[in-house]
Write a protein that holds these residues in place. Structure first.
Motif, PDB file in Angstrom:
ATOM      1  N   GLU A   1       1.265   8.591   2.722  1.00 41.82           N
ATOM      2  CA  GLU A   1       2.455   7.879   3.186  1.00 41.82           C
ATOM      3  C   GLU A   1       2.122   6.944   4.348  1.00 41.82           C
ATOM      4  N   VAL A   2       1.333   7.445   5.284  1.00 41.02           N
ATOM      5  CA  VAL A   2       0.937   6.621   6.433  1.00 41.02           C
ATOM      6  C   VAL A   2       0.118   5.421   5.971  1.00 41.02           C
ATOM      7  N   ALA A   3      -0.815   5.647   5.061  1.00 40.25           N
ATOM      8  CA  ALA A   3      -1.655   4.554   4.563  1.00 40.25           C
ATOM      9  C   ALA A   3      -0.803   3.481   3.894  1.00 40.25           C
ATOM     10  N   ARG A   4       0.148   3.885   3.072  1.00 44.28           N
ATOM     11  CA  ARG A   4       1.004   2.911   2.379  1.00 44.28           C
ATOM     12  C   ARG A   4       1.809   2.075   3.375  1.00 44.28           C
ATOM     13  N   ARG A   5       2.365   2.742   4.377  1.00 43.05           N
ATOM     14  CA  ARG A   5       3.215   2.027   5.327  1.00 43.05           C
ATOM     15  C   ARG A   5       2.396   1.104   6.235  1.00 43.05           C
TER      16      ARG A   5
ATOM     17  N   GLU B   1      -3.001   1.341  -4.517  1.00 43.78           N
ATOM     18  CA  GLU B   1      -1.630   0.980  -4.163  1.00 43.78           C
ATOM     19  C   GLU B   1      -1.576   0.209  -2.848  1.00 43.78           C
ATOM     20  N   CYS B   2      -2.501   0.549  -1.948  1.00 44.09           N
ATOM     21  CA  CYS B   2      -2.495  -0.028  -0.602  1.00 44.09           C
ATOM     22  C   CYS B   2      -3.333  -1.294  -0.493  1.00 44.09           C
ATOM     23  N   GLY B   3      -4.044  -1.636  -1.555  1.00 40.56           N
ATOM     24  CA  GLY B   3      -4.972  -2.744  -1.452  1.00 40.56           C
ATOM     25  C   GLY B   3      -6.134  -2.427  -0.536  1.00 40.56           C
ATOM     26  N   GLY B   4      -6.435  -1.125  -0.385  1.00 44.07           N
ATOM     27  CA  GLY B   4      -7.506  -0.694   0.501  1.00 44.07           C
ATOM     28  C   GLY B   4      -8.687  -0.154  -0.266  1.00 44.07           C
TER      29      GLY B   4
END
Length: 298
Positions: A32-36, A60-63
């Motif tokens: 959740e933290v990574a997405r935000r 999802e995060c582009g990471g």
């Protein structure tokens, strides 16, 4: 937004373009933290177990994802070196990886108890030590995830409480040590959050009723989205503390009285629970949830 601060006053900074490493990022709070943070423009580096799940969140995060056990020095160094090589540096670390085991001290699986300490406390120490040279170089920020369990020590949760109290103490000492180097250090305290870990613990035949039977707000579960929002704010402010819900911060002012309150409450419920724990299937006093299973295999 201002530029990344170099002093120690609390200011709001822009995380866009900052490189943020999050451990335990395959699910729950870490994911959740990574997405935000990614949604705010941060370059996220996800580190943890459950490789397939980790890579899905990273996509999802582009990471990017680096599969590593936070208790493994070599694996951590390889992961952190990979992050720095890929992104060119490291600005923020969220030391979030954690697991839990249910059981009373006299009957819990010893290996499960010790694995909780190893992941939740030694894993934080190893993560921070490995990342610290890069945070010093960037005058960055480290957020250590502790817990309400560092303040209120309930029965059936001894390993988790001990580890999270250790995280709090570790982070407080670290802050004093690295302040002159321009590194900010925060401690996050969360109550019960609706994650796979807590939901799995709630299904335990003894610990579940103990937890859900706690009085008032003490038994309430909060959405993981609330943690994600609070952590993003904490990173942006390089905050000393992050609390979810906010009343956890107020409770810290009365922590000297919490053991007596726990003792009073436990007197009503622990004797029967202790007998049940002592005679239960040993597999019920082990690591909980998918993250716990991944840590057990690790």
């Amino acid at each position: 937004m201002t530029s990344w601060r170099t002093g120690f006053e609390e200011v709001t900074v822009d995380v866009a373009g900052k490189v943020v490493l999050v451990t335990g990022a395959a699910r729950g709070i870490g994911a959740e933290v990574a997405r935000r943070l990614a949604a705010r423009g941060a370059k996220v580096a996800l580190v943890g177990l459950e490789g397939e799940q980790l890579r899905e969140v990273a996509a999802e995060c582009g990471g990017r994802a680096w599969e590593a056990d936070v208790t493994d020095w070599d694996a951590l160094k390889t992961a952190v070196d990979g992050v720095v090589d890929h992104y060119g540096g490291l600005d923020v670390v969220v030391a979030n990886a954690g697991i839990a085991a249910t059981g009373f001290v006299r009957s819990i699986d010893p290996a499960a108890f010790e694995r909780v300490i190893e992941v939740n406390l030694l894993g934080v120490w190893r993560t921070v030590r490995t990342c610290l040279p890069h945070l010093i170089a960037s005058r960055g920020y480290c957020l250590v995830v502790s817990s309400l369990a560092a303040i209120v020590h309930i029965p059936g949760n001894a390993a988790y409480s001990a580890a999270k109290a250790g995280c709090e103490a570790f982070a407080d000492s670290l802050r004093a040590e690295v302040r002159h180097l321009g590194v900010g250090v925060g401690v996050a305290y969360f109550s019960w959050i609706s994650t796979d870990m807590v939901d799995s613990a709630d299904r335990h035949p003894v610990f579940g009723p103990l937890r859900s039977g706690m009085p008032g707000l003490a038994s309430k579960k909060y959405p993981v989205s609330a943690v994600g929002k609070a952590v993003v704010r904490g990173v942006e402010k390089r905050a000393r503390t992050v609390h979810v819900p906010r009343w956890v911060g107020a409770l810290k002012l009365f922590r000297a009285f919490t053991p007596r309150v726990v003792d009073t409450q436990a007197a009503k419920s622990v004797p029967a629970a202790d007998r049940a724990m002592a005679t239960a299937d040993p597999t019920t006093s082990s690591l909980v949830g998918p993250g716990g299973e991944a840590a057990r295999k690790g």
